[in-house]
Design a protein around this motif. Structure first.
Motif, PDB file in Angstrom:
ATOM      1  N   LEU A 272       0.850  -1.187   0.000  1.00 46.26           N
ATOM      2  CA  LEU A 272       0.000   0.000   0.000  1.00 46.26           C
ATOM      3  C   LEU A 272       0.886   1.237   0.000  1.00 46.26           C
ATOM      4  CD1 LEU A 272      -2.568  -1.087   2.752  1.00 46.26           C
ATOM      5  CD2 LEU A 272      -3.053  -0.909   0.304  1.00 46.26           C
ATOM      6  N   ALA A 273       0.441   2.292  -0.690  1.00 45.70           N
ATOM      7  CA  ALA A 273       1.192   3.547  -0.725  1.00 45.70           C
ATOM      8  C   ALA A 273       0.221   4.710  -0.750  1.00 45.70           C
ATOM      9  CB  ALA A 273       2.120   3.590  -1.942  1.00 45.70           C
ATOM     10  N   ALA A 274       0.278   5.556   0.287  1.00 41.47           N
ATOM     11  CA  ALA A 274      -0.569   6.754   0.359  1.00 41.47           C
ATOM     12  C   ALA A 274       0.133   7.916  -0.313  1.00 41.47           C
ATOM     13  CB  ALA A 274      -0.882   7.085   1.811  1.00 41.47           C
ATOM     14  N   ASN A 275      -0.630   8.674  -1.094  1.00 41.86           N
ATOM     15  CA  ASN A 275      -0.082   9.835  -1.776  1.00 41.86           C
ATOM     16  C   ASN A 275      -0.146  11.034  -0.828  1.00 41.86           C
ATOM     17  OD1 ASN A 275       0.262  12.160  -3.553  1.00 41.86           O
ATOM     18  ND2 ASN A 275      -0.085  10.738  -5.251  1.00 41.86           N
ATOM     19  N   ARG A 279      -3.999  13.687  -0.924  1.00 39.56           N
ATOM     20  CA  ARG A 279      -4.183  12.876   0.282  1.00 39.56           C
ATOM     21  C   ARG A 279      -5.326  11.874   0.189  1.00 39.56           C
ATOM     22  NH1 ARG A 279      -5.841  16.756   3.927  1.00 39.56           N
ATOM     23  NH2 ARG A 279      -5.607  15.277   5.654  1.00 39.56           N
ATOM     24  N   ASN A 280      -6.234  12.067  -0.728  1.00 35.12           N
ATOM     25  CA  ASN A 280      -7.359  11.141  -0.856  1.00 35.12           C
ATOM     26  C   ASN A 280      -7.028   9.925  -1.727  1.00 35.12           C
ATOM     27  OD1 ASN A 280      -7.337  13.000  -3.137  1.00 35.12           O
ATOM     28  ND2 ASN A 280      -9.209  11.964  -3.800  1.00 35.12           N
ATOM     29  N   LEU A 281      -5.810   9.841  -2.239  1.00 34.31           N
ATOM     30  CA  LEU A 281      -5.435   8.738  -3.126  1.00 34.31           C
ATOM     31  C   LEU A 281      -4.589   7.705  -2.389  1.00 34.31           C
ATOM     32  CD1 LEU A 281      -4.533  10.568  -6.464  1.00 34.31           C
ATOM     33  CD2 LEU A 281      -6.714   9.529  -5.777  1.00 34.31           C
ATOM     34  N   LYS A 292      -4.053  -0.889  -8.103  1.00 32.64           N
ATOM     35  CA  LYS A 292      -5.319  -0.158  -8.093  1.00 32.64           C
ATOM     36  C   LYS A 292      -5.159   1.154  -7.338  1.00 32.64           C
ATOM     37  CE  LYS A 292      -8.645  -3.788  -9.000  1.00 32.64           C
ATOM     38  NZ  LYS A 292      -7.679  -4.542  -9.816  1.00 32.64           N
ATOM     39  N   LEU A 293      -5.885   2.154  -7.839  1.00 34.48           N
ATOM     40  CA  LEU A 293      -5.872   3.487  -7.253  1.00 34.48           C
ATOM     41  C   LEU A 293      -7.239   3.740  -6.623  1.00 34.48           C
ATOM     42  CD1 LEU A 293      -3.979   5.944  -7.007  1.00 34.48           C
ATOM     43  CD2 LEU A 293      -5.055   6.865  -9.067  1.00 34.48           C
ATOM     44  N   CYS A 301     -12.709   2.229  -6.144  1.00 36.12           N
ATOM     45  CA  CYS A 301     -11.540   2.118  -7.002  1.00 36.12           C
ATOM     46  C   CYS A 301     -11.687   3.095  -8.166  1.00 36.12           C
ATOM     47  CB  CYS A 301     -11.377   0.681  -7.506  1.00 36.12           C
ATOM     48  SG  CYS A 301      -9.958   0.445  -8.585  1.00 36.12           S
ATOM     49  N   ALA A 302     -10.731   4.024  -8.285  1.00 34.22           N
ATOM     50  CA  ALA A 302     -10.795   5.011  -9.351  1.00 34.22           C
ATOM     51  C   ALA A 302     -10.220   4.477 -10.655  1.00 34.22           C
ATOM     52  CB  ALA A 302     -10.037   6.274  -8.932  1.00 34.22           C
ATOM     53  N   LYS A 303      -9.185   3.638 -10.563  1.00 30.71           N
ATOM     54  CA  LYS A 303      -8.546   3.109 -11.770  1.00 30.71           C
ATOM     55  C   LYS A 303      -7.757   1.862 -11.427  1.00 30.71           C
ATOM     56  CE  LYS A 303      -7.574   3.484 -16.180  1.00 30.71           C
ATOM     57  NZ  LYS A 303      -8.616   3.363 -17.218  1.00 30.71           N
TER      58      LYS A 303
END
Length: 533
Positions: A272-275, A279-281, A292-293, A301-303
């Motif tokens: 897992l990796a938080a942007n 911040r919401n990604l 998955k994003l 799931c956005a993409k």
């Protein structure tokens, strides 16, 4: 009792609530949990029916004859003869009769009980000065308090067949590390990622600052928990197929599909990796070969991306180009892709064995690190992308360990400071110079096979290294107290006291009885195996 810590993560100072809230089980929460629990029960029943159909058990049970039933169902049981000589002495005929009270004079415990004063509530009693429960609440509140100078340390732990997330509090000045609370998990945890944004929390602004954690397990769903609420029963949000109970009810008669799709993972979540800029990604990597994003505001799931041909095991967002994501896979390739252009051809690098971890260089965003199963670290320049993975030319390579390089980290505050951990049970600290990396010190911290090494995120505790592994114990090593480290990074150490400095290794204090039984420490209270190579 076998236990291990599979992964860990720090929480920066100042994000944890000073006094975490107790879990409030109201009607809305009951309805939410009931729907989630029914979904899991429906899934279990579906799995059972599928298993019975495969084994053919439905057909074999129909051939039983009525004569196979227990004899007690074919007729009445034989009557018991209570006049039997052997049973008479037990007087079964009067077994249920109430005993008659003997005659005599009753005696009260208190001679003059009517003269005692009685109050309907303790508030009216002048002799009771502390309200009900207030003393206990104050004690609990004090025990749960988290100071602004404390760090939280999250450890995904497995004990026997139970999985949970332990939330430690690390008090640097007091040399203290203890478990604050824990969170039960549905399956073996594989990755944890701290989040600074509230997820599915009512009465809170979506873009406000919070203290949450996302957890990936052997299950395909990602659970998101609030770290400032203790004794929670269910996560605040589930990213994946388990997040939509109503849709699952409609699909429960259909056979479950294990084929990768664009909506949710269908296999274990490995990274897992938080942007930190958007911040919401949240990005997730899975054994289903996809990345998955997720949009944490909608928990959807956005993409979905399919850059790899094997399990994707590690992710890292670029610190400057915040839409560029680095991914490493068991297909022995690393991809740096812009999430805004999923159809564009992304640069790809190759390594000699399965990828374990990928990291961007926090001090030069043009470079990244890759650790592999063969114990090698590759250092690449993103500007020199090869025409194909086999033509990859790293700036340098390092045979850091003889076995799998299962954990490593780059210090965000001290340039050139790197830590590596391996299944060979050793931790090594490195000084990366322009000519290449040089080993500073090697240690066996008695944590077993090393699965996690993380530098503390704050500048005040930049030299603290959290180490955990197959023995299920967590240690925080103050590497600035090591003589070799003090010499290599003298310009970064604020406390330059003259004379010998005692090395600090902080762990969770155990009961005296248990520590005596294990006998794993020397006279000074340090692990016997903590020897310099």
């Amino acid at each position: 009792m076998s236990s291990m810590i599979t992964t860990s993560a720090w929480v920066p100072r100042g994000f944890a609530a000073p006094f975490p809230a107790k879990y409030d089980f109201d009607e809305d929460e009951f309805d939410r949990i009931a729907s989630l629990a029914k979904l899991k029960l429906d899934d279990a029943n579906d799995d059972l029916e599928e298993a019975q159909e495969e084994d053919g058990t439905n057909g074999t049970n129909g051939g039983k004859k009525e004569s196979d039933k227990p004899s007690s169902q074919n007729g009445d049981a034989e009557d018991i003869d209570i006049d039997d000589d052997d049973l008479k002495e037990y007087d079964l005929e009067h077994y249920d009769d109430d005993e008659e009270e003997g005659e005599g004079q009753s005696m009260d415990m208190f001679g003059n009980v009517k003269s005692l004063a009685y109050y309907e509530s303790n508030k009216e009693d002048p002799y009771i000065t502390i309200p009900d429960g207030e003393a206990d609440d104050d004690d609990d509140r004090e025990e749960l308090q988290i100071l602004a100078t404390d760090n939280l340390l999250l450890a995904a732990k497995v004990e026997d067949e139970l999985a949970h997330l332990e939330v430690y509090v690390y008090e640097d000045e007091a040399d203290n590390l203890y478990v604050h609370h824990d969170i039960m998990l549905p399956a073996i945890p594989l990755c944890v990622e701290w989040l600074d944004i509230p997820v599915s929390k009512s009465n809170v602004e979506k873009n406000s600052t919070a203290n949450f954690v996302a957890i990936g397990t052997m299950d395909p769903d990602i659970e998101v928990w609030d770290l400032d609420t203790i004794d929670c029963m269910y996560p605040n949000a589930i990213l994946g197929q388990g997040a939509n109970p109503e849709e699952e009810k409609k699909k429960k008669k259909k056979k479950k599909s294990k084929k990768a799709n664009d909506e949710y993972h269908v296999d274990a979540v490995l990274s897992l990796a938080a942007n930190r800029k958007h911040r919401n990604l949240l990005a997730s990597a899975s054994a289903d070969k996809t990345v998955k994003l997720w949009d944490l505001n909608t928990t959807k799931c956005a993409k979905s991306y399919s850059y790899h041909t094997d399990k994707v095991c590690s992710l890292a967002w670029h610190s400057v180009e915040s839409t560029v994501l680095l991914s490493g896979s068991y297909d022995r390739t690393i991809v740096a892709a812009d999430m805004r252009a999923p159809e564009a051809k992304a640069p790809r690098w190759g390594v000699e064995s399965d990828v374990e971890n990928v990291r961007w260089d926090p001090h030069d965003p043009n470079f990244f690190f890759v650790s592999t199963e063969n114990g090698i670290i590759h250092y690449h320049d993103i500007r020199n992308a090869p025409p194909n993975p086999s033509a990859s030319k790293p700036v340098w390579t390092l045979q850091a360990h003889d076995e799998s390089l299962s954990a490593f980290d780059i210090n965000a505050h001290i340039p050139g400071y790197m830590a590596t951990g391996s299944t060979d049970k050793t931790i090594k600290l490195w000084n990366i110079q322009p000519t290449g990396p040089a080993m500073v010190v090697s240690r066996n911290l008695d944590v077993g096979k090393v699965f996690s090494t993380n530098f503390a995120p704050d500048a005040e505790v930049a030299f603290r290294l959290a180490v955990a592994g197959s023995k299920g114990t967590m240690h925080v090593w103050d590497t600035s107290t090591n003589a070799a480290v003090r010499q290599a990074f003298a310009h970064k150490i604020s406390n330059k006291s003259e004379g010998e400095v005692k090395e600090r290794l902080i762990g969770v204090e155990e009961d005296q009885s248990s520590s005596e039984d294990e006998g794993g420490e020397d006279e000074n209270g340090e692990p016997e195996s903590m020897d310099e190579d």
